[in-house]
Design an enzyme around this catalytic site. Structure first.
Site, PDB file in Angstrom:
ATOM      1  CD  GLU A  23      -8.443  62.932  24.461  1.00 47.15           C
ATOM      2  OE1 GLU A  23      -8.245  64.042  24.480  1.00 47.15           O
ATOM      3  OE2 GLU A  23      -7.466  61.987  24.507  1.00 47.15           O
ATOM      4  CG  ASP A  58      22.357  56.946  52.081  1.00 45.17           C
ATOM      5  OD1 ASP A  58      22.838  56.541  53.299  1.00 45.17           O
ATOM      6  OD2 ASP A  58      21.642  57.693  52.037  1.00 45.17           O
ATOM      7  CD1 TRP A  94      16.008  50.408  55.359  1.00 46.54           C
ATOM      8  CD2 TRP A  94      16.053  52.192  53.734  1.00 46.54           C
ATOM      9  NE1 TRP A  94      16.678  50.046  54.361  1.00 46.54           N
ATOM     10  CE2 TRP A  94      16.733  51.143  53.305  1.00 46.54           C
ATOM     11  CE3 TRP A  94      15.735  53.462  53.198  1.00 46.54           C
ATOM     12  CZ2 TRP A  94      17.207  51.183  52.235  1.00 46.54           C
ATOM     13  CZ3 TRP A  94      16.580  53.290  51.982  1.00 46.54           C
ATOM     14  CH2 TRP A  94      16.902  52.262  51.395  1.00 46.54           C
ATOM     15  CB  CYS A  96      -4.092  66.649  20.736  1.00 48.65           C
ATOM     16  SG  CYS A  96      -4.628  64.677  19.832  1.00 48.65           S
ATOM     17  CB  THR A 149      23.640  61.088  48.780  1.00 44.74           C
ATOM     18  OG1 THR A 149      23.108  62.418  49.511  1.00 44.74           O
ATOM     19  CG2 THR A 149      22.438  59.992  48.911  1.00 44.74           C
ATOM     20  CG  LEU A 156      20.648  56.836  42.423  1.00 40.67           C
ATOM     21  CD1 LEU A 156      21.537  58.223  42.231  1.00 40.67           C
ATOM     22  CD2 LEU A 156      19.865  57.523  43.681  1.00 40.67           C
ATOM     23  CG  HIS A 178      -3.504  60.576  22.425  1.00 36.00           C
ATOM     24  ND1 HIS A 178      -3.631  61.884  22.058  1.00 36.00           N
ATOM     25  CD2 HIS A 178      -2.373  60.171  22.532  1.00 36.00           C
ATOM     26  CE1 HIS A 178      -2.305  62.148  21.702  1.00 36.00           C
ATOM     27  NE2 HIS A 178      -1.627  61.134  21.763  1.00 36.00           N
TER      28      HIS A 178
END
Length: 351
Positions: free
Chosen positions: A46, A194, A164, A69, A190, A198, A44
């Site tokens: 920290e 196009d 674009w 935590c 879409t 994705l 983490h």
């Protein structure tokens, strides 16, 4: 805290279900070390910052974007590391809402560490909007809509062409954005206009490739579309309506496409959540975006405005929205503004 906030972004797309967190160690008024949560299962923020500080951590102030935590998950409790390092004071941005991890502030106070909280807390909550939404118990994913549009609010010209509208910098930023979501969704219109992939093709390699989702009531995903042709390689889900022809559904499944049924958009969101999707980025089109906003299912808007005008015959950004009277419509809350080359990005959260 601003520095810790900036560091936290370095974990975007890599921390999985965990929040983005950054930390800075201050000693005698100067920063002596810093850290951030870089990847799911890793140290983490920290712990990283305290390790980098070494002996300088004793008697220091630790500034961290999220409450430390107090539970033992894939890594030991940050509270224990803070106390062991001899930190004198902790300043954090927002309280942790994960019931397993929260309560760190109280534990630190009990150990004799001074604590101050909710410093730039709204910014931290906006940065980790998906994480906070997940713990609200809504039963659906955090939903964001991204639209690239002209100055007059058009997402395509009169012939339906959108490639674009935005420039290269904005397109690169969208790939970075995709990396932080569990799923990327579009409407059938879409796909037809196009033929998108994705996929994430940018500077961040996500911990897991986002699920590709198509809202396609009649199971009409074109046979030659990239999404259908590559479904066996990249997970793709088509959400169909209850009246979708059974033969079309079978053909999709034969191509490696996952298919689920939902009667309406709210039901589709519940289906996604049951599949483990906690955050969804919708990238078009205008009809789907409008329907989602009208249904109250959108938590955030990413609006990329490009310096061009497409006129009244262009495709509107929120095409399915009915008219609203000024005094009866909600005002969205701006949580971010920036420029992406020649384009302007505005990030808004729902009221």
């Amino acid at each position: 805290m601003r520095r810790a906030f900036a560091l936290a972004w370095r974990g975007w797309g890599r921390v999985g279900a965990n929040p983005l967190v950054g930390a800075v160690v201050l000693k005698d008024g100067r920063a002596v070390a810093e850290g951030w949560h870089a990847a799911f299962g890793g140290p983490h923020a920290e712990a990283q910052a305290l390790q980098a500080a070494g002996r300088e951590a004793r008697g220091a102030t630790l500034v961290v974007t999220l409450e430390p935590c107090r539970h033992h998950g894939k890594t030991p409790p940050c509270v224990d590391a803070i106390v062991a390092a001899g930190v004198e004071r902790v300043v954090y941005g927002a309280p942790d809402v994960d019931p397993e991890a929260s309560g760190g502030a109280e534990a630190l106070l009990a150990a004799g560490v001074a604590v101050e909280g909710d410093v730039f807390g709204d910014d931290v909550r906006a940065q980790n909007a998906g994480f906070f939404h997940r713990h609200e118990g809504s039963g659906r994913p955090f939903v964001a809509v991204k639209l690239a549009m002209s100055l007059d609010g058009r997402i395509a010209d009169a012939r339906g062409r959108s490639r674009w509208i935005s420039g290269e910098e904005a397109q690169a930023w969208v790939h970075w954005l995709r990396a932080g979501f569990d799923a990327i969704g579009v409407g059938l219109g879409t796909v037809r206009a196009d033929d998108p992939r994705l996929t994430v093709r940018g500077s961040v390699t996500p911990l897991a490739a986002p699920l590709r989702v198509v809202f396609d009531g009649r199971a009409e995903l074109p046979t030659q579309s990239v999404l259908r042709r590559t479904a066996a390689e990249t997970p793709t889900l088509v959400l169909v309506g209850p009246k979708a022809p059974a033969a079309s559904v079978r053909a999709l499944r034969a191509a490696g496409v996952h298919v689920d049924t939902a009667a309406e958009l709210a039901g589709a969101m519940r289906v996604l959540r049951r599949r483990g999707v906690t955050s969804l980025l919708v990238e078009g089109g205008g009809s789907l975006a409008g329907r989602l906003v009208a249904a109250g299912l959108v938590d955030r808007l990413y609006l990329i405005t490009s310096p061009l005008v497409l006129g009244a015959d262009g495709v509107p950004a929120f095409g399915a929205l009915a008219g609203a009277e000024l005094e009866h419509t909600d005002r969205w809350r701006v949580v971010g503004r920036s420029t992406l080359g020649a384009d302007a990005l505005t990030v808004l959260d729902r009221p």
